[in-house]
Design a protein around this motif. Structure first.
Motif, PDB file in Angstrom:
ATOM      1  N   ALA A   1     -16.052  41.925 -37.178  1.00  0.00           N
ATOM      2  CA  ALA A   1     -17.238  42.374 -36.439  1.00  0.00           C
ATOM      3  C   ALA A   1     -18.208  41.248 -36.101  1.00  0.00           C
ATOM      4  CB  ALA A   1     -17.959  43.464 -37.242  1.00  0.00           C
ATOM      5  N   PHE A   2     -18.325  40.259 -36.970  1.00  0.00           N
ATOM      6  CA  PHE A   2     -19.267  39.164 -36.738  1.00  0.00           C
ATOM      7  C   PHE A   2     -18.578  37.880 -36.294  1.00  0.00           C
ATOM      8  CE2 PHE A   2     -21.495  42.051 -39.585  1.00  0.00           C
ATOM      9  CZ  PHE A   2     -22.735  42.139 -38.977  1.00  0.00           C
ATOM     10  N   ASN A   3     -17.341  38.016 -35.844  1.00  0.00           N
ATOM     11  CA  ASN A   3     -16.574  36.865 -35.379  1.00  0.00           C
ATOM     12  C   ASN A   3     -16.668  36.783 -33.850  1.00  0.00           C
ATOM     13  OD1 ASN A   3     -14.748  34.895 -34.737  1.00  0.00           O
ATOM     14  ND2 ASN A   3     -13.030  35.807 -35.860  1.00  0.00           N
ATOM     15  N   PRO A   4     -17.321  35.728 -33.314  1.00  0.00           N
ATOM     16  CA  PRO A   4     -17.456  35.615 -31.851  1.00  0.00           C
ATOM     17  C   PRO A   4     -16.122  35.614 -31.119  1.00  0.00           C
ATOM     18  CG  PRO A   4     -18.942  34.084 -32.958  1.00  0.00           C
ATOM     19  CD  PRO A   4     -18.049  34.649 -34.016  1.00  0.00           C
ATOM     20  N   LEU A   5     -15.052  35.169 -31.792  1.00  0.00           N
ATOM     21  CA  LEU A   5     -13.742  35.176 -31.155  1.00  0.00           C
ATOM     22  C   LEU A   5     -13.253  36.599 -30.897  1.00  0.00           C
ATOM     23  CD1 LEU A   5     -11.938  32.312 -33.115  1.00  0.00           C
ATOM     24  CD2 LEU A   5     -13.007  32.219 -30.849  1.00  0.00           C
TER      25      LEU A   5
ATOM     26  N   ALA B   1     -21.140  52.332 -19.499  1.00  0.00           N
ATOM     27  CA  ALA B   1     -21.989  53.378 -18.930  1.00  0.00           C
ATOM     28  C   ALA B   1     -21.852  54.683 -19.706  1.00  0.00           C
ATOM     29  CB  ALA B   1     -21.625  53.591 -17.467  1.00  0.00           C
ATOM     30  N   GLN B   2     -20.636  54.925 -20.226  1.00  0.00           N
ATOM     31  CA  GLN B   2     -20.399  56.152 -20.972  1.00  0.00           C
ATOM     32  C   GLN B   2     -20.812  56.030 -22.440  1.00  0.00           C
ATOM     33  OE1 GLN B   2     -16.241  56.946 -20.431  1.00  0.00           O
ATOM     34  NE2 GLN B   2     -16.410  57.186 -18.220  1.00  0.00           N
ATOM     35  N   HIS B   3     -20.719  54.815 -22.952  1.00  0.00           N
ATOM     36  CA  HIS B   3     -21.013  54.575 -24.372  1.00  0.00           C
ATOM     37  C   HIS B   3     -22.000  53.413 -24.499  1.00  0.00           C
ATOM     38  CE1 HIS B   3     -17.593  57.211 -25.240  1.00  0.00           C
ATOM     39  NE2 HIS B   3     -16.893  56.485 -24.366  1.00  0.00           N
ATOM     40  N   GLY B   4     -23.220  53.639 -24.076  1.00  0.00           N
ATOM     41  CA  GLY B   4     -24.226  52.582 -24.070  1.00  0.00           C
ATOM     42  C   GLY B   4     -24.527  52.023 -25.441  1.00  0.00           C
ATOM     43  N   THR B   5     -24.530  52.872 -26.469  1.00  0.00           N
ATOM     44  CA  THR B   5     -24.825  52.407 -27.832  1.00  0.00           C
ATOM     45  C   THR B   5     -23.774  51.420 -28.314  1.00  0.00           C
ATOM     46  OG1 THR B   5     -25.906  54.510 -28.363  1.00  0.00           O
ATOM     47  CG2 THR B   5     -25.218  53.135 -30.210  1.00  0.00           C
ATOM     48  N   ALA B   6     -22.514  51.712 -28.015  1.00  0.00           N
ATOM     49  CA  ALA B   6     -21.427  50.812 -28.417  1.00  0.00           C
ATOM     50  C   ALA B   6     -21.558  49.472 -27.710  1.00  0.00           C
ATOM     51  CB  ALA B   6     -20.078  51.448 -28.109  1.00  0.00           C
ATOM     52  N   GLY B   7     -21.943  49.505 -26.430  1.00  0.00           N
ATOM     53  CA  GLY B   7     -22.125  48.256 -25.687  1.00  0.00           C
ATOM     54  C   GLY B   7     -23.227  47.403 -26.279  1.00  0.00           C
ATOM     55  N   ARG B   8     -24.325  48.043 -26.647  1.00  0.00           N
ATOM     56  CA  ARG B   8     -25.426  47.293 -27.252  1.00  0.00           C
ATOM     57  C   ARG B   8     -25.045  46.753 -28.626  1.00  0.00           C
ATOM     58  NH1 ARG B   8     -28.174  51.519 -24.671  1.00  0.00           N
ATOM     59  NH2 ARG B   8     -28.197  52.788 -26.579  1.00  0.00           N
ATOM     60  N   ALA B   9     -24.214  47.514 -29.340  1.00  0.00           N
ATOM     61  CA  ALA B   9     -23.761  47.061 -30.659  1.00  0.00           C
ATOM     62  C   ALA B   9     -22.906  45.803 -30.540  1.00  0.00           C
ATOM     63  CB  ALA B   9     -22.970  48.174 -31.349  1.00  0.00           C
ATOM     64  N   VAL B  10     -22.031  45.765 -29.524  1.00  0.00           N
ATOM     65  CA  VAL B  10     -21.205  44.575 -29.301  1.00  0.00           C
ATOM     66  C   VAL B  10     -22.084  43.363 -28.992  1.00  0.00           C
ATOM     67  CG1 VAL B  10     -19.520  43.501 -27.756  1.00  0.00           C
ATOM     68  CG2 VAL B  10     -19.143  45.829 -28.600  1.00  0.00           C
ATOM     69  N   GLU B  11     -23.111  43.560 -28.159  1.00  0.00           N
ATOM     70  CA  GLU B  11     -24.021  42.464 -27.824  1.00  0.00           C
ATOM     71  C   GLU B  11     -24.737  41.950 -29.076  1.00  0.00           C
ATOM     72  OE1 GLU B  11     -26.690  43.887 -24.859  1.00  0.00           O
ATOM     73  OE2 GLU B  11     -25.164  43.982 -23.274  1.00  0.00           O
TER      74      GLU B  11
ATOM     75  N   LEU C   1     -25.396  37.863 -33.400  1.00  0.00           N
ATOM     76  CA  LEU C   1     -25.464  37.527 -34.825  1.00  0.00           C
ATOM     77  C   LEU C   1     -24.320  36.597 -35.231  1.00  0.00           C
ATOM     78  CD1 LEU C   1     -26.412  41.031 -36.273  1.00  0.00           C
ATOM     79  CD2 LEU C   1     -27.870  38.994 -36.203  1.00  0.00           C
ATOM     80  N   GLY C   2     -23.139  36.855 -34.681  1.00  0.00           N
ATOM     81  CA  GLY C   2     -21.995  35.997 -34.992  1.00  0.00           C
ATOM     82  C   GLY C   2     -22.186  34.583 -34.502  1.00  0.00           C
ATOM     83  N   VAL C   3     -22.736  34.436 -33.283  1.00  0.00           N
ATOM     84  CA  VAL C   3     -22.989  33.102 -32.739  1.00  0.00           C
ATOM     85  C   VAL C   3     -24.044  32.375 -33.563  1.00  0.00           C
ATOM     86  CG1 VAL C   3     -23.948  31.840 -30.774  1.00  0.00           C
ATOM     87  CG2 VAL C   3     -22.269  33.668 -30.395  1.00  0.00           C
ATOM     88  N   LEU C   4     -25.112  33.095 -33.919  1.00  0.00           N
ATOM     89  CA  LEU C   4     -26.163  32.489 -34.744  1.00  0.00           C
ATOM     90  C   LEU C   4     -25.608  32.024 -36.092  1.00  0.00           C
ATOM     91  CD1 LEU C   4     -29.225  34.849 -34.114  1.00  0.00           C
ATOM     92  CD2 LEU C   4     -29.021  32.432 -33.472  1.00  0.00           C
ATOM     93  N   ASN C   5     -24.752  32.839 -36.702  1.00  0.00           N
ATOM     94  CA  ASN C   5     -24.152  32.475 -37.983  1.00  0.00           C
ATOM     95  C   ASN C   5     -23.248  31.253 -37.839  1.00  0.00           C
ATOM     96  OD1 ASN C   5     -23.534  33.115 -40.860  1.00  0.00           O
ATOM     97  ND2 ASN C   5     -21.482  33.446 -40.037  1.00  0.00           N
ATOM     98  N   SER C   6     -22.479  31.206 -36.744  1.00  0.00           N
ATOM     99  CA  SER C   6     -21.587  30.063 -36.512  1.00  0.00           C
ATOM    100  C   SER C   6     -22.370  28.777 -36.281  1.00  0.00           C
ATOM    101  CB  SER C   6     -20.665  30.342 -35.318  1.00  0.00           C
ATOM    102  OG  SER C   6     -19.833  31.449 -35.560  1.00  0.00           O
ATOM    103  N   VAL C   7     -23.444  28.875 -35.499  1.00  0.00           N
ATOM    104  CA  VAL C   7     -24.282  27.708 -35.231  1.00  0.00           C
ATOM    105  C   VAL C   7     -24.948  27.228 -36.514  1.00  0.00           C
ATOM    106  CG1 VAL C   7     -26.364  26.900 -34.053  1.00  0.00           C
ATOM    107  CG2 VAL C   7     -24.679  28.277 -32.816  1.00  0.00           C
ATOM    108  N   SER C   8     -25.428  28.182 -37.325  1.00  0.00           N
ATOM    109  CA  SER C   8     -26.050  27.816 -38.591  1.00  0.00           C
ATOM    110  C   SER C   8     -25.065  27.107 -39.510  1.00  0.00           C
ATOM    111  CB  SER C   8     -26.595  29.070 -39.286  1.00  0.00           C
ATOM    112  OG  SER C   8     -27.179  28.744 -40.524  1.00  0.00           O
ATOM    113  N   GLY C   9     -23.833  27.617 -39.586  1.00  0.00           N
ATOM    114  CA  GLY C   9     -22.806  26.977 -40.398  1.00  0.00           C
ATOM    115  C   GLY C   9     -22.466  25.588 -39.894  1.00  0.00           C
TER     116      GLY C   9
END
Length: 367
Positions: A27-31, A51-61, A66-74
């Motif tokens: 889930a937190f892996n940018p790949l 458009a049909q599942h807006g919540t899921a789309g926002r969750a992916v974003e 968060l994954g990118v931030l974690n990778s950059v921090s590492g």
């Protein structure tokens, strides 16, 4: 005893670390989340699903961010700790010193390194509790005694040359309250857990600095971040070891101009060794701790290690909590030493004589 694959379930079973690692690799892996984000935003079918599942789309974003931030921090952790400089290691030529390598975590470290044919020197007051592989050399050393450290260090250099890796692993604990601890108890704890780090560094670091190549590993403890009853001296000595690591890392760059000399800190929780037998919390296997240390050594890069990994998000942060919360947390640790019956080696330098003054938890090792 090869290093355990990271794809296998930990020896400790399914833990919070296991769950977090699974989430980091999915889930937190940018790949994983980046292709989903691109598909959602740049394909017709993806746009329809969003458009049909807006919540899921926002969750992916959110997961992608968060994954990118974690990778950059590492990435920053690694680059900054290593001063943005690489180095080369030839493990056929390196010499690794392991204190307390006769048993416990140190024994596992030694055997893992020896499996790869790396030359290892063990400094310990105990004789080895295992048959030494060909690349392992034992040097008797009372780590509570500076003269013994100097003598063993000289013998080591004569036999093997200048070490390039020093692993300060040895430790001891007495398990007493502040009022019950004797002067001998206190001096033994701080001599082995703290002062030996300084004396050994003074022996082996100069050659590493001169070559701008080497590594010093400090095996401390989560106890260095949080103090519990009946182990105040142990916690204080480990806090001092953490400060030693932190100060050494910056002195190497700012005072000695040796940015390629690496520093590694391990702060592990309770581990199933004879030293902490009966300690009242969840435990790690010594093999687990040893493997993380050896993997860091073989990478040849500075690192800050914590086991369990999820403890990093809690234990070191306690001092930033409100005072009332800190106090309550420490009081909650009142029973962790109630059933402790750990054993330790009593150094000959403590002048204890023929078992006089040694409790059942001690092991007298004569010179």
């Amino acid at each position: 005893m090869p290093i355990r694959s990271e794809w296998k379930l930990a020896r400790e079973g399914w833990t919070l670390d296991t769950t977090v690692r699974l989430l980091q690799s999915t889930a937190f892996n940018p790949l994983v989340t980046l292709p989903l984000f691109l598909a959602a935003n740049y394909t017709e079918q993806g746009a329809q699903l969003v458009a049909q599942h807006g919540t899921a789309g926002r969750a992916v974003e959110a997961l992608l961010a968060l994954g990118v931030l974690n990778s950059v921090s590492g990435w920053l952790d690694d680059k900054v700790m290593n001063n943005f400089k690489g180095d080369e290691w030839d493990w056929k030529k390196e010499v690794v010193v392991v204190t307390g390598g006769a048993d416990g975590i140190g024994k596992r470290i030694v055997l893992l390194l020896a499996e790869k044919g790396i030359k290892v020197a063990v400094l310990d007051v105990q004789q080895l509790t295992y048959e030494a592989p060909p690349s392992v050399h034992y040097f008797h050393c009372d780590l509570a005694s500076k003269p013994s450290i100097l003598s063993a260090s000289s013998a080591l250099r004569t036999a093997l040359g200048a070490p390039t890796v020093l692993i300060n692993n040895a430790g001891c604990a007495r398990g007493k309250t502040i009022l019950n601890a004797t002067e001998a108890d206190l001096r033994l704890t701080f001599n082995v857990n703290t002062l030996a780090h300084y004396f050994l560094a003074q022996q082996f670091l100069p050659s590493m600095i001169a070559a701008n190549h080497g590594m010093l590993v400090t095996v401390a403890s989560l106890a260095g971040y949080i103090t519990a009853p009946s182990m105040v001296d142990y916690c204080a000595s480990k806090a001092a070891a953490i400060a030693f690591h932190e100060g050494l890392a910056v002195e190497l760059v700012t005072r000695y101009r040796a940015p390629k000399v690496r520093t590694v800190l391990m702060t592990q929780g309770y581990t199933r060794t004879a030293l902490f037998e009966g300690f009242g919390t969840a435990s790690l296997y010594p093999e687990t701790v040893a493997e993380e240390i050896v993997k860091a050594v073989l990478k040849g890069r500075s690192a800050q290690l914590c086991l369990p990994e999820t403890a990093w998000g809690i234990v070191p942060k306690v001092r930033g909590w409100p005072v009332w919360a800190q106090y309550a947390f420490r009081k909650g640790l009142k029973d962790v030493m109630k059933t402790w019956n750990g054993r330790q080696v009593v150094q000959p330098s403590e002048n204890v004589g023929e078992k006089k003054g040694i409790e059942e938890s001690g092991v007298l090792v004569k010179e």
